[in-house]
Design a protein around this motif. Structure first.
Motif, PDB file in Angstrom:
ATOM      1  N   GLU A   1      32.642   6.473   0.631  1.00  0.00           N
ATOM      2  CA  GLU A   1      31.352   6.285   1.283  1.00  0.00           C
ATOM      3  C   GLU A   1      30.187   6.509   0.331  1.00  0.00           C
ATOM      4  O   GLU A   1      29.096   5.969   0.540  1.00  0.00           O
ATOM      5  CB  GLU A   1      31.230   7.222   2.483  1.00  0.00           C
ATOM      6  CG  GLU A   1      32.190   6.903   3.613  1.00  0.00           C
ATOM      7  CD  GLU A   1      32.004   7.820   4.798  1.00  0.00           C
ATOM      8  OE1 GLU A   1      31.105   8.696   4.729  1.00  0.00           O
ATOM      9  OE2 GLU A   1      32.731   7.679   5.793  1.00  0.00           O
ATOM     10  N   ALA A   2      30.397   7.309  -0.692  1.00  0.00           N
ATOM     11  CA  ALA A   2      29.329   7.607  -1.641  1.00  0.00           C
ATOM     12  C   ALA A   2      29.955   7.882  -3.002  1.00  0.00           C
ATOM     13  O   ALA A   2      31.153   8.110  -3.123  1.00  0.00           O
ATOM     14  CB  ALA A   2      28.519   8.814  -1.169  1.00  0.00           C
TER      15      ALA A   2
ATOM     16  N   ARG B   1      26.905  -1.904  -1.492  1.00  0.00           N
ATOM     17  CA  ARG B   1      26.534  -2.952  -2.429  1.00  0.00           C
ATOM     18  C   ARG B   1      27.458  -2.920  -3.651  1.00  0.00           C
ATOM     19  O   ARG B   1      27.753  -1.861  -4.198  1.00  0.00           O
ATOM     20  CB  ARG B   1      25.089  -2.749  -2.887  1.00  0.00           C
ATOM     21  CG  ARG B   1      24.612  -3.804  -3.862  1.00  0.00           C
ATOM     22  CD  ARG B   1      23.182  -3.547  -4.285  1.00  0.00           C
ATOM     23  NE  ARG B   1      22.717  -4.569  -5.203  1.00  0.00           N
ATOM     24  CZ  ARG B   1      21.502  -4.589  -5.738  1.00  0.00           C
ATOM     25  NH1 ARG B   1      20.641  -3.646  -5.436  1.00  0.00           N
ATOM     26  NH2 ARG B   1      21.146  -5.551  -6.559  1.00  0.00           N
ATOM     27  N   VAL B   2      27.922  -4.089  -4.061  1.00  0.00           N
ATOM     28  CA  VAL B   2      28.790  -4.212  -5.223  1.00  0.00           C
ATOM     29  C   VAL B   2      28.018  -4.921  -6.334  1.00  0.00           C
ATOM     30  O   VAL B   2      27.485  -6.017  -6.129  1.00  0.00           O
ATOM     31  CB  VAL B   2      30.067  -5.015  -4.890  1.00  0.00           C
ATOM     32  CG1 VAL B   2      30.986  -5.073  -6.118  1.00  0.00           C
ATOM     33  CG2 VAL B   2      30.797  -4.392  -3.707  1.00  0.00           C
TER      34      VAL B   2
ATOM     35  N   GLU C   1      25.032   6.136 -12.071  1.00  0.00           N
ATOM     36  CA  GLU C   1      24.009   6.211 -11.027  1.00  0.00           C
ATOM     37  C   GLU C   1      24.618   6.267  -9.631  1.00  0.00           C
ATOM     38  O   GLU C   1      23.904   6.215  -8.628  1.00  0.00           O
ATOM     39  CB  GLU C   1      23.059   5.024 -11.150  1.00  0.00           C
ATOM     40  CG  GLU C   1      22.206   5.062 -12.428  1.00  0.00           C
ATOM     41  CD  GLU C   1      21.376   3.805 -12.609  1.00  0.00           C
ATOM     42  OE1 GLU C   1      21.592   2.821 -11.858  1.00  0.00           O
ATOM     43  OE2 GLU C   1      20.515   3.799 -13.514  1.00  0.00           O
ATOM     44  N   GLY C   2      25.955   6.360  -9.556  1.00  0.00           N
ATOM     45  CA  GLY C   2      26.620   6.489  -8.264  1.00  0.00           C
ATOM     46  C   GLY C   2      26.891   5.183  -7.563  1.00  0.00           C
ATOM     47  O   GLY C   2      27.178   5.179  -6.352  1.00  0.00           O
ATOM     48  N   GLY C   3      26.838   4.058  -8.279  1.00  0.00           N
ATOM     49  CA  GLY C   3      27.021   2.756  -7.659  1.00  0.00           C
ATOM     50  C   GLY C   3      28.461   2.275  -7.656  1.00  0.00           C
ATOM     51  O   GLY C   3      29.366   2.916  -8.189  1.00  0.00           O
TER      52      GLY C   3
ATOM     53  N   PRO D   1      36.831   6.605  -9.465  1.00  0.00           N
ATOM     54  CA  PRO D   1      38.072   6.063  -8.920  1.00  0.00           C
ATOM     55  C   PRO D   1      38.081   4.538  -8.972  1.00  0.00           C
ATOM     56  O   PRO D   1      37.033   3.894  -8.896  1.00  0.00           O
ATOM     57  CB  PRO D   1      38.059   6.557  -7.470  1.00  0.00           C
ATOM     58  CG  PRO D   1      36.610   6.740  -7.144  1.00  0.00           C
ATOM     59  CD  PRO D   1      35.964   7.194  -8.421  1.00  0.00           C
ATOM     60  N   VAL D   2      39.268   3.993  -9.107  1.00  0.00           N
ATOM     61  CA  VAL D   2      39.453   2.540  -9.078  1.00  0.00           C
ATOM     62  C   VAL D   2      39.960   2.158  -7.699  1.00  0.00           C
ATOM     63  O   VAL D   2      40.951   2.726  -7.213  1.00  0.00           O
ATOM     64  CB  VAL D   2      40.447   2.089 -10.164  1.00  0.00           C
ATOM     65  CG1 VAL D   2      40.839   0.631  -9.959  1.00  0.00           C
ATOM     66  CG2 VAL D   2      39.841   2.264 -11.544  1.00  0.00           C
ATOM     67  N   VAL D   3      39.292   1.214  -7.059  1.00  0.00           N
ATOM     68  CA  VAL D   3      39.692   0.755  -5.733  1.00  0.00           C
ATOM     69  C   VAL D   3      40.295  -0.640  -5.881  1.00  0.00           C
ATOM     70  O   VAL D   3      39.571  -1.612  -6.120  1.00  0.00           O
ATOM     71  CB  VAL D   3      38.495   0.723  -4.756  1.00  0.00           C
ATOM     72  CG1 VAL D   3      38.953   0.260  -3.376  1.00  0.00           C
ATOM     73  CG2 VAL D   3      37.834   2.091  -4.678  1.00  0.00           C
TER      74      VAL D   3
END
Length: 233
Positions: free
Chosen positions: A31-32, A57-58, A110-112, A145-147
């Motif tokens: 989520e973040a 947003r990706v 930046e947490g994106g 992490p890799v999703v």
């Protein structure tokens, strides 16, 4: 603002009506915080349907050719890509590729959410091809992490020679996040660790997508197909 407007007001509702996309495992995206969305690549439309399915947003690393096209059309394409947060990716290797990965790292710091196609280009034959190590390098360098994500059916939307896409359902399957370790600057530059990590991610994408895996790069397979199609090839 343009990204939100396209997804929720202009393009998104139309695409949902026309293609009725389905998605599974969307809750697997954190989520973040930073995350690297790593997907198979069957069609140009993958970069439309994956962001449409995900709640965050990706930002994609797009091939830099899109940003260097001349004339008015090139300027419009460049403006569109930049406005929607897509960044140029130099695929020639060396310093250019390192600079591109540096931009991706900034997104993560930046947490994106950063989107990468490890195959490097669209699959020319519908199979899953060997992954390049950029996503693994970023994951090991930042600890993000890799999703793993599987896109299903987008290769059937626009057959060769067709001007308009076919109206077929497509799907997006989101796997559980893979925590690969890091931040580890040493592992991020260890070619054996990078290959091991990349192969593990590709195995998960293969499991989600059901594609046949081939241990060769998609760009090489595309070049062989083009050579075979030429007269005397």
């Amino acid at each position: 603002m343009l990204y939100w407007f396209l997804k929720h007001v202009l393009a998104g509702p139309v695409l949902r009506v026309l293609f009725r996309p389905w998605a599974r495992g969307v809750d697997n995206l954190p989520e973040a915080g930073p995350a690297i969305v790593v997907a198979n690549h069957l069609s140009f439309m993958d970069s439309v349907f994956v962001p449409l399915a995900l709640p965050r947003r990706v930002v994609y690393l797009a091939k830099d050719e899109y940003f260097r096209r001349p004339g008015l059309r090139g300027a419009l394409v460049r403006r569109f890509f930049l406005a929607t947060g897509q960044l140029p990716m130099d695929r020639s290797g060396g310093a250019g590729a390192e600079a591109s990965l540096g931009m991706g790292r900034k997104v993560l710091e930046e947490g994106g959410v950063l989107g990468i196609y490890p195959e490097g280009t669209r699959s020319p034959d519908g199979r899953l091809h060997r992954g390049r190590t950029g996503a693994a390098r970023l994951a090991l360098a930042t600890g993000a992490p890799v999703v793993p994500v599987a896109v299903v059916g987008t290769d059937r939307l626009r057959p060769a020679g067709a001007l308009l896409p076919r109206l077929r359902r497509v799907g997006v399957i989101v796997g559980e996040p893979l925590h690969l370790g890091g931040p580890d600057p040493t592992a991020a530059h260890d070619r054996f660790a990078l290959r091991r990590t990349t192969d593990a991610v590709m195995d998960e994408i293969m499991r989600l997508s059901g594609q046949e895996y081939v241990p060769s790069y998609a760009a090489h397979a595309r070049a062989r197909l083009l050579t075979a199609e030429r007269p005397g090839g």
